[in-house]
Design a protein around this motif. Sequence first.
Motif, PDB file in Angstrom:
ATOM      1  N   THR A 457       0.825  -1.209   0.000  1.00 55.17           N
ATOM      2  CA  THR A 457       0.000   0.000   0.000  1.00 55.17           C
ATOM      3  C   THR A 457       0.853   1.250   0.000  1.00 55.17           C
ATOM      4  O   THR A 457       0.534   2.241  -0.670  1.00 55.17           O
ATOM      5  CB  THR A 457      -0.924  -0.005   1.226  1.00 55.17           C
ATOM      6  OG1 THR A 457      -1.750  -1.176   1.185  1.00 55.17           O
ATOM      7  CG2 THR A 457      -1.808   1.228   1.257  1.00 55.17           C
ATOM      8  N   ALA A 465      -4.779  -1.642  -4.447  1.00 57.42           N
ATOM      9  CA  ALA A 465      -6.219  -1.505  -4.667  1.00 57.42           C
ATOM     10  C   ALA A 465      -6.702  -2.485  -5.726  1.00 57.42           C
ATOM     11  O   ALA A 465      -7.781  -3.087  -5.601  1.00 57.42           O
ATOM     12  CB  ALA A 465      -6.546  -0.069  -5.080  1.00 57.42           C
ATOM     13  N   LEU A 510     -11.178   1.778  -4.790  1.00 53.84           N
ATOM     14  CA  LEU A 510     -11.793   0.734  -3.973  1.00 53.84           C
ATOM     15  C   LEU A 510     -13.309   0.788  -4.085  1.00 53.84           C
ATOM     16  O   LEU A 510     -13.903   1.874  -4.085  1.00 53.84           O
ATOM     17  CB  LEU A 510     -11.399   0.904  -2.498  1.00 53.84           C
ATOM     18  CG  LEU A 510      -9.913   0.778  -2.167  1.00 53.84           C
ATOM     19  CD1 LEU A 510      -9.677   1.106  -0.701  1.00 53.84           C
ATOM     20  CD2 LEU A 510      -9.403  -0.629  -2.480  1.00 53.84           C
TER      21      LEU A 510
END
Length: 974
Positions: A457, A465, A510
Amino acid sequence: MRTLTAPRDAARVEHTLSGTPVGQTIGPGDELSWLVRPEGTEDVATRWDATAVTVDVRLDDGSRLSGLGLHDQYGGGLSPEAQRDERRLWPDQWNLRRVAIGEVAAGRRIEQVQVVLLGSAQRAVTVQVDSVRLTPRTRRDDVLDQVLTTRGTNSTRAFSRGNTAPLVGVPHGSVFGLPMTDAAAVDWPYTYASTSLAAFATSHISSPWMRDYGQFQLMPSASADPDPTREGRALAFDRADESAGPHRYAVRLAGGIEAELTAGDAAIALRVTGAASLILDHSGQLAAAHESAEGATWTLDVTFAAVGEKPENHVHVRVPAAGRSSVRLHEGRLTGHVGVAGPGPVEAIVGYSAISPEQARSNAVAGGGFDRMLADAERRWREVVGTVELEGATEDQRVSVMSGLYRAFLYPTRYDETTAPGVVQARSPYDGALVDGPFSASNGFWDTYRTAWPLLTLLDPASAARHADGFLAHGEWTPRWSAPAAEDCMTGTTFDLVFADLVAKEMDGLDLERGYAAARKNATVPSPDPRVGRKGLIPAIFRGYVSTDTPEGLSWTLDNALNDAGIALLARKLAEQCDDPDLRAEAEYFARRALGYREVFDRDRGFFIGRDANGRWRDGFDPLEWGRDYTETTAWGTAFTVPHDGAGLAQLHGGEAALGRALDAMRQIPETAEDRLRGHYPEVIHEMREARDVRSGMLALSNQPAHHIPFMYMFAGRHDDAHAVVADARRRLFAGSDFGQGYPGDEDNGEMSAWYVFTTIGLYPLVPASGSYVLVPPAVARTRIAPRGGRPIELRVRSGRPGDPYIRAVHVDGEPWDSVVIDHARLVRGCTVEFDLSPEPTGWAAASRPPSVAAREPLRDACRPDGPLTDDLGSRAVPLAAGDQVEVAFDAAAEISLLTITVATPLTLDATVELLDGRGQATASRTLHGERFDWPGQTRVFATPHGAAASGLRLTAHGAAALTQLQAFPAEPS
């Protein structure tokens, strides 16, 4: 190899070795190296007595290596006392030591080589010494040369130093290229102890414990009529002739054959020189095989049959200018070889597909030739490892970090394929349906949520994602471990927490609604499939804990609480987007369920302990025993599994000081790995031995459940102690990268690697789904992070020595920083974090604490458990017709904020819920209309109308329904 022994009570024994490198003259770039294997015992009181050992040399000017002021590759001193005190030598394993002797002794000649061994007052000690050599030092200046894919392969089923394989691929590719020392193995296909190769194969291995599938094997031979057996075709090699990088594996084999292996998104390529044929082989059963010719190119299409959890998949093999083929398929086994033209380089391309044979061919062709695939793989790995730049790092630190980045970016893998320009699809490993969009695989979330996903991330948010979206594509249930379909493995539906952490860090791309729906289902619907969902959910959802009736129920309880904290965050984020009181109620419900760990904490003994269905603590509790209630650990290893609520854990212990004392006690009690402590396991498991050899008491940093524990000192304000433990672990436990080791235990999908990377650069993601990191003293002078698509972040040591275990001060963008916590949002805006380090404790930022969950009142059902809908079992369906009523009394009058309803079968509920006073009169009511329950056993949460304290509730059905449980929860104190 020499075996040397010091008798009991001997003070110091020196053994002179003959042969090379005696008589050799030292060059300016030379290093002295040796292998040493101290023999240990099973008694921890004497196990490490043989580690006081070193090699010393006398030079022609009378000086000795031990007096030159040099150190080994880890900075350890060269006396036997220093080698012992560094605690980096592992007993019953070979350990490589290297010394850059040419830096100070160039031109001198070695006159004598001695092994120096200190004796023990407790026992005779024995060591084996081998391969004492003087050789030119190999420099690893190129960043890809610092990636050693053999790191972690010097492992066995009985003891892991990583349990990895030297996989060639591209970041998150669909297939790996795999050199195999054991062509029959789908678990440990390559071991560093072996020096012969039997195949080059396609691979999808995520862990030896998950087993590989779809291995299609090629093996070059100098014979035109080769021995096809796996033993007969194997060819020896020397480690000096092996180059194992992320984009290219190359080796010179016996008989003069040279082989190179590379990979693309969905294909591998093998290039060989000096071969007369390629032997074909595979693992598993084949459903079909068909060979043909496209001009001068020989092709083979193969379909692997689905076996167990492993789906059907396909390969397409292409060999230009091939000669005669003897390939045959008989009863699911393919045998034979194909001739190749001449001694010059010959390429073989193997395309892989889970969709169809045609797609496998397309993937093979799309990869292009060997050189094109190699160049593309090299470019992509340079981009990945280029996200972290180090200054002031030792070679070993660089190798550990860069090799760690390789592991972290191998996984998750793509299970989708490009079927047309701009179109990706996947063949579902569950039902064979064609699924549009990203589909991800190869991940064990119980491991990876801790560090691997946070590192991905931070460094490549778009990729994180995308893969989160790819795991949502698995269908109605997200896996606990994907390989590629869901596997019945580990506790906790921890993808819930992975997704929540991404949301907390505000990742773009997302699908929050879809992610929350999947997580809520995991937490509120019992799964009919043991591979997915939460085991023991009914009746645990009513009782508040998973009982000992469910194997490892205690670990399920703790992991459920942790995941529920993440689900609460998702509900809050969704509730911010719409005015839905039930979403706010769900956020409150899950936040309070995140305190469920308290239900299994025994204050008298200070441990989390399993409880049976009647609430009694497990009989025969021993905090040193492995298994039973605890997944791959002990009660000590699970004693601090509350990283989301360290403040609450401290309260359970009686305050922060008591929490600190419990952590101290954990480190003082030795792990012994005794057979009597193996619990429900049939034998002493490898994790037990590895935990013992960490030498940190019961702090088993060799396995993932302990990775957050050193940082839990921070919830007691003892940041110095947290930092000292972390500094010691990263200094000692990741040795051996240059000898196939490098890890203290299983390296699972990048998690162990990411732990090292984070702690080396100065950060750690302690509290999941909080959007924060805690600060730790960096081990290197400067790290520049260049997130893909983001702004640069710099962490550097301003004063003190990199590796000093304590922080004296921190500045962020030039301003003093007095918190042990820094937010992800602050980092990714682009910032500079400067550390002043100290060799002594300082008490820096002792008033600051990592974040804890906001909820303070766990769920306590107000309903009196005297009826089938309030018995906390949920095992009996109560049918209701239109007009039927159910009344439930409360144990005591309370203001109710939450109501849960559990159904026996899917239905649409129409009902009225009334809160009743002590006389049975309604004081508030709510009508439920068209509320869908989509799955058997589903529990839903509803907000109740606010009002005065109620003494009971009444539910009136307006249509047919079958319920199994009602619960009402008092509001949290304001």
